[in-house]
Enzyme design. Structure first.
Site, PDB file in Angstrom:
ATOM      1  CG  ASP A   1      -2.012   1.014   1.179  1.00 27.35           C
ATOM      2  OD1 ASP A   1      -2.136   1.679   0.133  1.00 27.35           O
ATOM      3  OD2 ASP A   1      -2.734   1.163   2.173  1.00 27.35           O
TER       4      ASP A   1
ATOM      5  CG  ASP B   1      -3.206   3.839  -3.408  1.00 28.15           C
ATOM      6  OD1 ASP B   1      -4.147   3.115  -3.756  1.00 28.15           O
ATOM      7  OD2 ASP B   1      -3.256   4.602  -2.431  1.00 28.15           O
ATOM      8  CD  GLU B   2      -5.478  -0.887  -1.352  1.00 31.80           C
ATOM      9  OE1 GLU B   2      -5.136  -1.676  -0.445  1.00 31.80           O
ATOM     10  OE2 GLU B   2      -6.472  -0.136  -1.280  1.00 31.80           O
TER      11      GLU B   2
END
Length: 362
Positions: free
Chosen positions: A18, A112-113
């Site tokens: 993350d 983003d993860e």
């Protein structure tokens, strides 16, 4: 022996990565004047909403999805910057490419993860912990951004672990620690338990994983429907969901941000060569066939330009890739401005490979 537990046959090794304050961190990276200051991505207008907040802003209680006026009231010094989603997507692409160096089992959850199943991996690294650490270091080296990682035996535990030591953290839940860890976990930290469900659980006397574990499967189904099945398993640290890759590779690339801005032609050519070698190694590893080569340049003033060339047939060897890369560099004017970053990528994959093979170097 910490790593020994991750060598148990058939036990999965799952990593959840993350990125830390992703959008805001990119803005702070690209604009040094924003570093160390409270930043909100979004419009600071009357009806604006915060899309992302830096950690400096979060200390004042600023959060994503918060109305801009509320955020400004909490933090009068808050600096609003407009969203640049194309830039965020480009950085996300870089990060996903790093993941794919280790495993094809990558399941992006957002820009983003992502989850990674590294039970078996391209580099034959036995320890998921070492892989997570290496990925974090590589992300920082290539993007100057930090990421937090969680490592465990399933997706449920890995996702919880990644949030434990943010920012720039690495937290591991080993197999022999699962039971104790889950029992002390606050109920609102469980996957799928939102504010309303958490309130309902507390009304039933369920505050922690230990409380949840006391309930039967039938009892949980009676109060929470089908979700009760998952809650029953989570209370025991069980999550059999596989990591499902949902990504067709559309391009392969790499880029490098220089420690010092460059304008020396020889130095720039050498740096471009290093980038080209990195990209080609990834192209070969992924057996990717593309016809469009793109050179990306970011100047010292943060302006980004790109030059591309498309050829009739896919690139098959490094010499061809390097020759075209040099041609594209000649189209870049850096006589008056220094270069901060250079990147190369290969895209425009054809549907039929016609049994062509990439040529390997010896």
């Amino acid at each position: 022996m910490i790593f020994a537990y991750f060598c148990i046959p058939k036990m999965r090794k799952i990593i959840h990565i993350d990125m830390d304050a992703f959008f805001a961190s990119i803005e702070q990276r690209d604009n040094p004047d924003l570093r160390g200051k409270p930043v909100a991505v979004g419009m600071g207008k009357e009806r604006g909403v915060v899309a992302a907040a830096s950690y400096e802003a979060r200390k004042f209680g600023v959060r994503s999805a918060m109305p801009s006026l509320t955020a400004k009231a909490k933090c009068p010094e808050l600096i609003f910057v407009p969203s640049r989603f194309e830039q965020y997507k480009e950085v996300s692409r870089q990060i996903m490419e790093i993941f794919l160096e280790y495993t094809d089992l990558v399941e992006p959850l957002s820009l983003d993860e992502a989850f990674l199943d590294v039970t078996t991996n391209h580099k034959n690294i036995a320890s998921a912990i070492l892989i997570a650490r290496e990925i974090k270091e590589k992300i920082y080296k290539e993007t100057q951004l930090t990421a937090s990682a969680g490592v465990s035996i399933n997706k449920f535990l890995a996702k919880i672990a990644s949030d434990y030591r943010k920012p720039n953290g690495l937290f591991v839940i080993l197999p022999n620690e699962v039971e104790i860890f889950v029992e002390q976990l606050p109920i609102n930290s469980f996957f799928g338990v939102g504010k309303i469900t958490a309130k309902k659980m507390r009304h039933l006397g369920i505050y922690t994983g230990a409380d949840l574990k006391k309930w039967s499967r039938e009892g949980l189904i009676r109060y929470f429907g089908k979700a009760g099945i998952a809650y029953y398993d989570y209370a025991r640290g069980i999550d059999n969901r596989p990591v499902i890759p949902d990504r067709v590779i559309k391009s392969v690339g790499a880029e490098n941000t220089f420690e010092q801005d460059l304008n020396n032609p020889t130095t720039i050519l050498v740096e471009l060569y290093y980038v080209a070698k990195r990209v080609w190694s990834r192209i070969v590893m992924k057996d990717f066939h593309g016809k469009t080569i793109t050179l990306k340049v970011k100047y010292a003033d943060f302006e980004i330009i790109s030059r591309s060339k498309t050829i009739p047939r896919p690139v098959v060897n490094f010499n061809q890739f390097w020759t075209i890369s040099k041609e594209l560099l000649k189209l870049i004017d850096y006589s008056q401005r220094k270069i901060r970053l250079m990147g190369l990528s290969l895209s425009n994959a054809e549907e039929s490979e016609d049994n062509r093979q990439l040529e390997l170097e010896f």
